[in-house]
Scaffold this active site. Structure first.
Site, mmCIF file in Angstrom:
data_model
loop_
_atom_site.group_PDB
_atom_site.id
_atom_site.type_symbol
_atom_site.label_atom_id
_atom_site.label_comp_id
_atom_site.label_asym_id
_atom_site.label_seq_id
_atom_site.Cartn_x
_atom_site.Cartn_y
_atom_site.Cartn_z
ATOM 1 C CD GLU A 264 9.013 -3.924 -2.712
ATOM 2 O OE1 GLU A 264 9.641 -3.958 -1.743
ATOM 3 O OE2 GLU A 264 9.755 -3.348 -2.968
ATOM 4 C CB SER B 190 8.854 4.768 3.662
ATOM 5 O OG SER B 190 10.167 5.227 3.759
ATOM 6 C CG ASN C 17 15.626 4.877 -3.512
ATOM 7 O OD1 ASN C 17 16.292 5.477 -4.249
ATOM 8 N ND2 ASN C 17 15.562 3.511 -3.202
ATOM 9 C CE LYS D 260 14.738 6.725 -6.240
ATOM 10 N NZ LYS D 260 13.888 5.722 -5.482
ATOM 11 C CD GLU E 21 16.287 -1.660 1.764
ATOM 12 O OE1 GLU E 21 17.233 -2.058 0.732
ATOM 13 O OE2 GLU E 21 15.729 -0.598 1.770
ATOM 14 C CE LYS F 92 13.747 3.524 3.221
ATOM 15 N NZ LYS F 92 14.107 2.554 3.235
ATOM 16 C CG ASP G 142 5.025 8.847 -14.503
ATOM 17 O OD1 ASP G 142 3.796 9.715 -14.636
ATOM 18 O OD2 ASP G 142 5.630 8.610 -13.994
HETATM 19 P P1 NAD Z 1 7.021 4.349 -10.859
HETATM 20 O O1 NAD Z 1 7.369 5.599 -10.118
HETATM 21 O O2 NAD Z 1 8.182 4.293 -12.415
HETATM 22 O O3 NAD Z 1 5.531 3.477 -12.043
HETATM 23 C C1 NAD Z 1 6.203 3.109 -12.078
HETATM 24 C C2 NAD Z 1 5.659 3.202 -13.500
HETATM 25 O O4 NAD Z 1 3.919 2.727 -13.594
HETATM 26 C C3 NAD Z 1 6.287 4.862 -14.142
HETATM 27 O O5 NAD Z 1 5.802 4.495 -15.776
HETATM 28 C C4 NAD Z 1 4.396 4.826 -14.036
HETATM 29 O O6 NAD Z 1 4.639 6.620 -15.586
HETATM 30 C C5 NAD Z 1 3.207 4.111 -14.574
HETATM 31 N N1 NAD Z 1 2.092 4.452 -13.613
HETATM 32 C C6 NAD Z 1 2.679 5.005 -12.656
HETATM 33 N N2 NAD Z 1 1.003 5.180 -12.321
HETATM 34 C C7 NAD Z 1 -0.008 4.652 -12.904
HETATM 35 C C8 NAD Z 1 -1.183 4.179 -13.167
HETATM 36 N N3 NAD Z 1 -2.646 4.470 -12.569
HETATM 37 N N4 NAD Z 1 -1.413 3.391 -14.821
HETATM 38 C C9 NAD Z 1 -0.446 3.620 -14.943
HETATM 39 N N5 NAD Z 1 0.999 3.683 -15.233
HETATM 40 C C10 NAD Z 1 0.924 4.214 -13.971
HETATM 41 O O7 NAD Z 1 7.920 3.266 -10.335
HETATM 42 P P2 NAD Z 1 7.220 2.297 -8.598
HETATM 43 O O8 NAD Z 1 7.321 0.684 -8.737
HETATM 44 O O9 NAD Z 1 5.565 2.900 -8.364
HETATM 45 O O10 NAD Z 1 8.538 2.487 -7.115
HETATM 46 C C11 NAD Z 1 9.857 2.047 -7.598
HETATM 47 C C12 NAD Z 1 10.099 3.592 -7.373
HETATM 48 O O11 NAD Z 1 9.864 3.554 -5.475
HETATM 49 C C13 NAD Z 1 11.740 2.705 -7.183
HETATM 50 O O12 NAD Z 1 12.768 4.035 -7.132
HETATM 51 C C14 NAD Z 1 11.651 2.250 -5.220
HETATM 52 O O13 NAD Z 1 12.693 3.101 -4.524
HETATM 53 C C15 NAD Z 1 10.857 3.671 -4.695
HETATM 54 N N6 NAD Z 1 10.485 2.883 -2.960
HETATM 55 C C16 NAD Z 1 10.646 3.509 -2.173
HETATM 56 C C17 NAD Z 1 10.254 3.462 -0.628
HETATM 57 C C18 NAD Z 1 10.613 4.601 0.315
HETATM 58 O O14 NAD Z 1 10.464 3.480 1.258
HETATM 59 N N7 NAD Z 1 10.400 5.240 0.354
HETATM 60 C C19 NAD Z 1 9.494 2.109 -1.087
HETATM 61 C C20 NAD Z 1 9.899 0.920 -2.273
HETATM 62 C C21 NAD Z 1 9.680 1.421 -3.214
#
Ligand code: NAD
Length: 381
Positions: A183, A139, A151, A75, A243, A141, A42
Site C-alpha cells: 500500500e 479513512s 466492502n 468481516k 483504489e 470508510k 481477533d
Molecule cells: P487483517 O486484519 O486480516 O490482519 C492480517 C493478519 O494479521 C490476521 O491474521 C491477524 O490476526 C494478524 N495480525 C494482526 N495484527 C497482528 C500482530 N500484531 N501480530 C501478529 N499477527 C497479527 O488484515 P490487514 O491486512 O490488516 O487489513 C486488510 C483489511 O483492511 C481488508 O479487509 C481491507 O479491505 C481493509 N482496508 C480498509 C481500508 C479503509 O480505507 N477502510 C484501507 C485498507 C485496507
C-alpha cells in the site's frame, strides 16, 4: 508519542504514534471518559496484545474484550449483528467506546459496529498491522464484505482517535509487513512520488525494519493519504486513486479465499493495471518497469496465486465496488490507471478509465500466468 492531526474536509482526528507506549495508550483511552470500553480483536491479536491491553485498562475502568475469528470471512454483517447483540446484552450504551485492536479487518468490523450501534457511538483504532497503521486508519470508510464482493456494505464513520504502538507490529509475520508495504508503494506510485527514492533504497524483501524505519513508513503512509483525502473525505473523487491496483487485487483476494494477504493481492493488481495502461499507450516502459522493480523488491511473486483461476477473477470483477461511478457496459471494467507516475488517467476528480474486460483478461493471463516478462532495470543507487 508523536502526534499527527488527520483532516478530512470539515472533520479531523488525532493519530498518536509511539514505541512501547501501552501506558500512554491506556491514559489516552481513559481521557476519553467512556461509560465502558469494548475492545474488539481477533483470535491472534487478542492473545498477543488486546488481552493485555484490556486487562490493564480494566484496572482503571470498565472494559470488555470481544474476540472474532481471524480473516476476511469474519468481516461480515453476520459478525456485526452477532457482536452488537452480545454487546447490548452486556450493557453497552451511547457513552461507550468501541476500540478496534487489530488489523484492517477488525478495524472495518469495529468501525461499522460503532457507526450502526445506537446510530453511532465513538470509535478508537489501535492498529496492529502495517496496513491498518499506515493506511486503513486514515479513512472514514467502514465496511464489511458480501460473499459476492469486498466492502460492499458500509458507511462513513469518523474515529475519535488512532493510538499506535509500533511495538505491536513486532509480532507480525514478514508477509504481513510486506502486505502493508504494497500500500505504501501504491501511494508512492500514485500520489507521493517523492517517496520513490526512499523505497528504491529502503525496501527489504525480508521486511526486517527497525522501529525508526517503521515510524517513517507509517507517517509516510498516513501523510500520502492526507494529501488527497483532506479535500475528499468520502473518497468518491480524487481519492479514488487509492483504489489503484484494487480492482483486480480485490478479485484475486476474494478468489484466494483468505490465502493471500490484502496488500499482496493489490500488488498483483498494480502489475495488471500497469500492463493495461501500457497497452493503452498511457504508461511508459520505464514507469512500468519501476512498478515491477519496487513490487519485486518487496518480495512479490508475479504470478496468480495457486488455486486462483482467471475465470474466477474475471467473474468477481463484475461486482467491483467502483461500479456505478461511471456507466460501464457489462463487458467493461472501470479501472484506476496511471498516465505516468503520480499522474492518474481520466478526468480530474474522477480517475477512472473504462477498459474492455477482454483486455484486462489478456493482461492477467500474460502478466500473472507467466508469458510476459517485464524488464526490471536496476536504478542507480
Ligand atoms: P487483517 O486484519 O486480516 O490482519 C492480517 C493478519 O494479521 C490476521 O491474521 C491477524 O490476526 C494478524 N495480525 C494482526 N495484527 C497482528 C500482530 N500484531 N501480530 C501478529 N499477527 C497479527 O488484515 P490487514 O491486512 O490488516 O487489513 C486488510 C483489511 O483492511 C481488508 O479487509 C481491507 O479491505 C481493509 N482496508 C480498509 C481500508 C479503509 O480505507 N477502510 C484501507 C485498507 C485496507
Amino acid at each position: 508519542m508523536r502526534n499527527l492531526q488527520l483532516q478530512f474536509e470539515d472533520e479531523n482526528y488525532p493519530v498518536w504514534i509511539g514505541v512501547r507506549c501501552l501506558d500512554e495508550i491506556i491514559s489516552n483511552l481513559c481521557e476519553i471518559r467512556a461509560s465502558s470500553y469494548h475492545l474488539i480483536s481477533d483470535r491472534t491479536v487478542s492473545q498477543l496484545h488486546a488481552g493485555v491491553l484490556c486487562q490493564q485498562l480494566s484496572t482503571q475502568t470498565l472494559a470488555n474484550l470481544w474476540v472474532v475469528g481471524n480473516g476476511e470471512s469474519f468481516k461480515s454483517l453476520k459478525t456485526v449483528e452477532h457482536l452488537a447483540q452480545q454487546m447490548v446484552e452486556a450493557g453497552i450504551d451511547r457513552g461507550s467506546v468501541i476500540v478496534a485492536v487489530g488489523g484492517g479487518v477488525v478495524g472495518n468490523l469495529a468501525g461499522l459496529i460503532a457507526a450502526l450501534l445506537f446510530r453511532g457511538i465513538r470509535l478508537v483504532h489501535v492498529p496492529t498491522t502495517l496496513i491498518a497503521a499506515a493506511d486503513s486508519v486514515a479513512s472514514l470508510k467502514q465496511a464489511v464484505n458480501l460473499s459476492v464482493g469486498k466492502n460492499l456494505m458500509g458507511c462513513f464513520h469518523k474515529p475519535t482517535a488512532v493510538l499506535i504502538d509500533l511495538n505491536f507490529l513486532r509480532t507480525l509475520p514478514a508477509a504481513q509487513i510486506r502486505s502493508g508495504m504494497y500500500e505504501i508503494i501504491k501511494n508512492a506510485l500514485t500520489v507521493a512520488t517523492e517517496n520513490i527514492p526512499l523505497l528504491e533504497s529502503g525496501l527489504k524483501s525480508d521486511a526486517n525494519y527497525s522501529d525508526t524505519e517503521l515510524m517513517v513508513i507509517v507517517e509516510a503512509g498516513l501523510l500520502a493519504k492526507q494529501k488527497v483525502m483532506k479535500a475528499d473525505k468520502c473518497e468518491r473523487k480524487e481519492a479514488l486513486i487509492f483504489e489503484y491496483g484494487h480492482t483486480v487485487g480485490h478479485a484475486i483476494e476474494l478468489a484466494a479465499e483468505g490465502r493471500v494477504p490484502h496488500g499482496e493481492a493489490v500488488g498483483l493488481g498494480m502489475i495488471v493495471a500497469a500492463e493495461v495502461a501500457s497497452r493503452l499507450g498511457r504508461l511508459s516502459e520505464a514507469d512500468q518497469s519501476l512498478h515491477h522493480r519496487l513490487l519485486r523488491r518487496n518480495g512479490l511473486t508475479v504470478r496468480l496465486p495457486a488455486g486462483v483461476t482467471v475465470a474466477a477473477v474475471m467473474s468477481l470483477l463484475r461486482t467491483d465496488n467502483k461500479r456505478g461511478y461511471v456507466s460501464a457496459r457489462p463487458d467493461q471494467v472501470a479501472m484506476i490507471l496511471l498516465d505516468s507516475l503520480g499522474v492518474p488517467a481520466g478526468p480530474v476528480g474522477k480517475p477512472l478509465i473504462l477498459v474492455d474486460a477482454s483486455l484486462v483478461q489478456s493482461c492477467i493471463e500474460d502478466c500473472l500466468i507467466g508469458i510476459k516478462d517485464v524488464a526490471v532495470e536496476e536504478s542507480p543507487q
